[in-house]
Every structure is written in structure tokens, then in C-alpha cells.
Write a protein that holds these residues in place. Sequence first.
Motif, PDB file in Angstrom:
ATOM      1  N   LEU A 103       0.833  -1.203   0.000  1.00 42.13           N
ATOM      2  CA  LEU A 103       0.000   0.000   0.000  1.00 42.13           C
ATOM      3  C   LEU A 103       0.871   1.257   0.000  1.00 42.13           C
ATOM      4  O   LEU A 103       2.089   1.180   0.255  1.00 42.13           O
ATOM      5  CB  LEU A 103      -0.911  -0.008   1.227  1.00 42.13           C
ATOM      6  N   PRO A 104       0.292   2.411  -0.286  1.00 45.96           N
ATOM      7  CA  PRO A 104       1.057   3.660  -0.353  1.00 45.96           C
ATOM      8  C   PRO A 104       1.938   3.896   0.877  1.00 45.96           C
ATOM      9  O   PRO A 104       1.545   3.608   2.013  1.00 45.96           O
ATOM     10  CB  PRO A 104      -0.032   4.726  -0.466  1.00 45.96           C
ATOM     11  N   ASN A 105       3.139   4.394   0.590  1.00 45.27           N
ATOM     12  CA  ASN A 105       4.123   4.772   1.614  1.00 45.27           C
ATOM     13  C   ASN A 105       4.752   3.583   2.348  1.00 45.27           C
ATOM     14  O   ASN A 105       5.481   3.781   3.336  1.00 45.27           O
ATOM     15  CB  ASN A 105       3.516   5.746   2.642  1.00 45.27           C
ATOM     16  N   GLU A 106       4.507   2.374   1.894  1.00 41.06           N
ATOM     17  CA  GLU A 106       5.111   1.205   2.527  1.00 41.06           C
ATOM     18  C   GLU A 106       6.399   0.793   1.822  1.00 41.06           C
ATOM     19  O   GLU A 106       6.619   1.124   0.655  1.00 41.06           O
ATOM     20  CB  GLU A 106       4.129   0.026   2.523  1.00 41.06           C
ATOM     21  N   LYS A 107       7.229   0.073   2.544  1.00 37.55           N
ATOM     22  CA  LYS A 107       8.435  -0.504   1.954  1.00 37.55           C
ATOM     23  C   LYS A 107       8.195  -1.988   1.723  1.00 37.55           C
ATOM     24  O   LYS A 107       7.827  -2.720   2.643  1.00 37.55           O
ATOM     25  CB  LYS A 107       9.641  -0.313   2.878  1.00 37.55           C
ATOM     26  N   ILE A 108       8.375  -2.428   0.478  1.00 39.10           N
ATOM     27  CA  ILE A 108       8.113  -3.817   0.101  1.00 39.10           C
ATOM     28  C   ILE A 108       9.415  -4.463  -0.353  1.00 39.10           C
ATOM     29  O   ILE A 108      10.182  -3.871  -1.129  1.00 39.10           O
ATOM     30  CB  ILE A 108       7.093  -3.904  -1.059  1.00 39.10           C
ATOM     31  N   TYR A 116       8.228  -9.070   2.758  1.00 41.41           N
ATOM     32  CA  TYR A 116       8.178  -8.218   3.949  1.00 41.41           C
ATOM     33  C   TYR A 116       7.519  -6.892   3.605  1.00 41.41           C
ATOM     34  O   TYR A 116       7.785  -6.306   2.553  1.00 41.41           O
ATOM     35  CB  TYR A 116       9.586  -7.952   4.481  1.00 41.41           C
ATOM     36  N   VAL A 117       6.683  -6.418   4.518  1.00 40.91           N
ATOM     37  CA  VAL A 117       6.078  -5.092   4.417  1.00 40.91           C
ATOM     38  C   VAL A 117       6.535  -4.297   5.629  1.00 40.91           C
ATOM     39  O   VAL A 117       6.231  -4.663   6.776  1.00 40.91           O
ATOM     40  CB  VAL A 117       4.535  -5.169   4.384  1.00 40.91           C
ATOM     41  N   ASN A 118       7.292  -3.230   5.370  1.00 39.52           N
ATOM     42  CA  ASN A 118       7.877  -2.438   6.466  1.00 39.52           C
ATOM     43  C   ASN A 118       8.633  -3.341   7.445  1.00 39.52           C
ATOM     44  O   ASN A 118       8.478  -3.229   8.674  1.00 39.52           O
ATOM     45  CB  ASN A 118       6.793  -1.630   7.184  1.00 39.52           C
ATOM     46  N   ASP A 119       9.416  -4.264   6.875  1.00 41.21           N
ATOM     47  CA  ASP A 119      10.281  -5.181   7.635  1.00 41.21           C
ATOM     48  C   ASP A 119       9.515  -6.228   8.445  1.00 41.21           C
ATOM     49  O   ASP A 119      10.110  -6.927   9.275  1.00 41.21           O
ATOM     50  CB  ASP A 119      11.215  -4.401   8.573  1.00 41.21           C
ATOM     51  N   LYS A 120       8.224  -6.368   8.211  1.00 44.06           N
ATOM     52  CA  LYS A 120       7.433  -7.387   8.883  1.00 44.06           C
ATOM     53  C   LYS A 120       6.995  -8.432   7.861  1.00 44.06           C
ATOM     54  O   LYS A 120       6.439  -8.093   6.814  1.00 44.06           O
ATOM     55  CB  LYS A 120       6.207  -6.760   9.553  1.00 44.06           C
ATOM     56  N   LEU A 160       7.320   2.658  -1.712  1.00 38.70           N
ATOM     57  CA  LEU A 160       6.152   3.134  -2.450  1.00 38.70           C
ATOM     58  C   LEU A 160       5.852   4.591  -2.121  1.00 38.70           C
ATOM     59  O   LEU A 160       6.060   5.034  -0.984  1.00 38.70           O
ATOM     60  CB  LEU A 160       4.926   2.269  -2.130  1.00 38.70           C
ATOM     61  N   GLY A 161       5.348   5.306  -3.117  1.00 38.83           N
ATOM     62  CA  GLY A 161       4.982   6.703  -2.932  1.00 38.83           C
ATOM     63  C   GLY A 161       3.591   6.850  -2.350  1.00 38.83           C
ATOM     64  O   GLY A 161       2.934   5.875  -1.986  1.00 38.83           O
ATOM     65  N   GLU A 162       3.119   8.094  -2.287  1.00 42.28           N
ATOM     66  CA  GLU A 162       1.831   8.386  -1.651  1.00 42.28           C
ATOM     67  C   GLU A 162       0.645   7.763  -2.372  1.00 42.28           C
ATOM     68  O   GLU A 162      -0.391   7.520  -1.748  1.00 42.28           O
ATOM     69  CB  GLU A 162       1.635   9.906  -1.563  1.00 42.28           C
ATOM     70  N   ASP A 163       0.779   7.518  -3.655  1.00 42.54           N
ATOM     71  CA  ASP A 163      -0.338   6.948  -4.415  1.00 42.54           C
ATOM     72  C   ASP A 163       0.124   5.732  -5.221  1.00 42.54           C
ATOM     73  O   ASP A 163      -0.325   5.499  -6.332  1.00 42.54           O
ATOM     74  CB  ASP A 163      -0.935   8.015  -5.344  1.00 42.54           C
ATOM     75  N   GLU A 164       1.023   4.952  -4.641  1.00 41.10           N
ATOM     76  CA  GLU A 164       1.556   3.789  -5.342  1.00 41.10           C
ATOM     77  C   GLU A 164       1.218   2.489  -4.612  1.00 41.10           C
ATOM     78  O   GLU A 164       1.219   2.436  -3.377  1.00 41.10           O
ATOM     79  CB  GLU A 164       3.070   3.908  -5.497  1.00 41.10           C
TER      80      GLU A 164
END
Length: 206
Positions: A103-108, A116-120, A160-164
Motif C-alpha cells: 500500500l502507499p508509503n510502505e516498503k516492500i 516483507y512489508v515495512n520489515d514485517k 512506495l509513494g503516496e499513491d503507489e
Amino acid sequence: MAFNKDKEFSAKRKDQKTFIDDILDFTRVFVISAVVILLFTNFIAHPVNIVGHSMDPTLNNGEFGFTSLISTALSKPDRFDVVVVNVNDGGQEERWVKRVIGLPNEKIECRDGVVYVNDKALDESAYLKEEFMNEMLAQFKAENGIDYGHFNMDFGPVQLGEDEYFVMGDNRPYSKDSRYVGPVNGDSFYGKGVLVLFPFDKIGVK
């Protein structure tokens, strides 16, 4: 004698009128139905024909159904949603059926076969089973003569960016998705969910 001819003429006119009325009624029903179908397929739901194996085992090649257009207009996609998304692949506009992973603003990212999403670590056990993953890896090796590696190919990290959004097919070795073409924007989503209508034994919402 003249009276009988008048009755016969009147009966013919009545039959002709009934026939014309039937044609007009059919035309009205046809036009109304066409308008309803047009509105339905352009603003409410749209037909989806699954081609390929990128969404196995959730959606299989040859399945047919509808995706909800209005759901996309009313709410943003959430994680794990099955979506229909417009993608520009090498200058060619295509429509893909995928699953929302990031989802937007997350690190994948994916490390050692784990997403992992936001290291989880992301739990995908609801739609990916060990038996299926092993079967697809064996199939890939048999077809291509090489090991694919982990079912989830390592990648990233991708911020990810604000709308990515980051979308992926469930059958990772056979899916072209955000791992190859990058994230998709929010306005790229065409439909949300797929109501499978055929084959009949697969009827249901995915």
C-alpha cells in the motif's frame, strides 16, 4: 355478404396491428435491455475472462466472471484485494488481474523467499499453500530446465509513494507484475474483486 367482408377486413387489420405492436414491444424491450447492459458494464461491473496462470490457484485459466467497477470508485484497494488494473507494459496498454500486496508509503521487499512489508513478514497462507508452491516450482523446472529458486523471487526493497501500490500474481513463477513493471498508481485500478460465474463449479467471489 358485404358485412362478412367488413368483418374479414377488420380482422386482418387487427392481426396486422397486433403484429406491429409485438414488434414495437420487442424493440422497446431490446433497447431498454441494451441500455441497462451498457450502463451495467460501464459503470457497475465489467466482464472478466481469465487468461493464463498468473493467478492460480485463486483464479484459473478460462474462468469467466465480472469485476466490480463501482467498488473501485467508492473505496481504495486494500491489502490482499484481488483487483483488475490497467498497466502500461512496454508502451502497450494491458489489463491485468492481480493481488494488492503493498500500500502507499510502505516498503516492500522479498528476502529468502519471504515477502516483507515495512520489515514485517507478510502472511500469505490464506491463498498460498505449501503443496501448491512446490507443485509450481517443480512444473517450472520441468518446463524450463532450470530451478526458479524460491517461490517468491527476492526483490527490493521498493519504497512506495503516496499513491503507489505493489501488485503481484498469486502464482509467482508465472506472473508478470510489479516486480517487473514497478508499482501502479491509484488511478490505474479498473475493478475490484472477481465474481466467477463459469465454470459453474467455481462460482463465487474472489
